[in-house]
Design an enzyme around this catalytic site. Structure first.
Site, PDB file in Angstrom:
ATOM      1  N   GLY A   1      12.272   1.895   9.539  1.00  0.00           N
ATOM      2  CA  GLY A   1      10.690   1.885   9.851  1.00  0.00           C
ATOM      3  C   GLY A   1      10.371   1.807  11.287  1.00  0.00           C
TER       4      GLY A   1
ATOM      5  CG  ASP B   1       5.236  -8.932   4.333  1.00  0.00           C
ATOM      6  OD1 ASP B   1       3.959  -9.293   4.150  1.00  0.00           O
ATOM      7  OD2 ASP B   1       5.705  -8.509   3.245  1.00  0.00           O
TER       8      ASP B   1
ATOM      9  CG  PHE C   1       3.052  -1.533   0.151  1.00  0.00           C
ATOM     10  CD1 PHE C   1       4.286  -2.379   0.567  1.00  0.00           C
ATOM     11  CD2 PHE C   1       3.350  -0.089   0.120  1.00  0.00           C
ATOM     12  CE1 PHE C   1       5.347  -1.777   0.885  1.00  0.00           C
ATOM     13  CE2 PHE C   1       4.610   0.616   0.456  1.00  0.00           C
ATOM     14  CZ  PHE C   1       5.840  -0.250   0.715  1.00  0.00           C
ATOM     15  CB  VAL C   2       0.484   0.090   5.558  1.00  0.00           C
ATOM     16  CG1 VAL C   2      -0.966  -0.856   5.366  1.00  0.00           C
ATOM     17  CG2 VAL C   2       1.476  -0.996   6.139  1.00  0.00           C
TER      18      VAL C   2
ATOM     19  CG  ASP D   1      10.464   3.388   3.140  1.00  0.00           C
ATOM     20  OD1 ASP D   1      10.097   2.388   3.863  1.00  0.00           O
ATOM     21  OD2 ASP D   1      10.983   3.423   2.263  1.00  0.00           O
TER      22      ASP D   1
END
Ligand code: 5GP
Length: 179
Positions: free
Chosen positions: A43, A102, A151-152, A158
């Protein structure tokens, strides 16, 4: 691809400006320290590649891969190292570069594991911070944006290994992952 995006949360221009700002702060804070920036795969790759070019100091880079969500959208809390560092970090100033924090469970595991290798210091630079979802108490030394609990995807993030190449951060249409 873009038809799957419900709305844009952070534009390409906002990302660019923030990365330049973080790079300027790191340039000042790490001048003369030759830090090692450790990107969390996969990420953080896009953020990392832009961030290091905004840092005008000597530095090294390395990458580590830890397991996270698989194809789901919630943290399991079970973390494993899938690909370890190539370099020895003993005595080095370490900056962990994360795409998003998160629950903080992944990061707290990473800090614990890297601290055991006796670096001179460990700090965290996270592009996105979903503070309201935090479970583990992890100190974020450099943060790009606080974001809501959505949720991005995009800019390296991804869903099921897709959408990483979007140049902005967007929210996926919920029906695409709830179905
Ligand atoms: P944590 O352990 O802090 O709950 O989760 C960290 C990892 O979960 C991140 O490195 C990322 O891989 C994944 N993650 C958390 N929230 C999101 C999100 O909104 N979108 C995507 N694509 N990944 C997320």
């Amino acid at each position: 691809m873009e038809a799957d995006i419900d709305h844009v949360l952070i534009t390409e221009e906002q990302l660019g400006a923030k990365v330049r700002e973080l790079g300027a702060r790191l340039t000042e804070d790490y001048d003369g320290k030759v830090p090692i920036l450790i990107g969390a795969l996969n990420g953080a790759t896009l953020f990392m590649s832009d961030l290091v070019r905004a840092c005008r100091i000597l530095l090294s880079i390395d990458f580590i891969a830890v397991s996270s969500y698989g194809s789901g959208t919630r943290s399991s809390g079970v973390v494993r190292i899938l690909k370890d560092l190539d370099r020895n970090i003993e005595g080095r100033h370490v900056l962990i570069v994360e795409d998003i924090v998160d629950t903080g469970l992944t990061l707290s595991y990473l800090i614990e594991s890297l601290s055991a290798r006796q670096p001179a210091s460990i700090k965290i630079c996270a592009l996105l911070d979903k503070a309201e979802r935090r479970v583990a108490n992890v100190p974020l030394d450099y943060t790009g944006f606080q974001i809501p609990d959505e949720f991005v995807v995009g800019y390296g993030l991804d869903y099921d290994d897709l959408y990483r190449n979007l140049p902005y951060i967007g929210v996926l249409k919920p029906e695409l992952y709830r179905g």
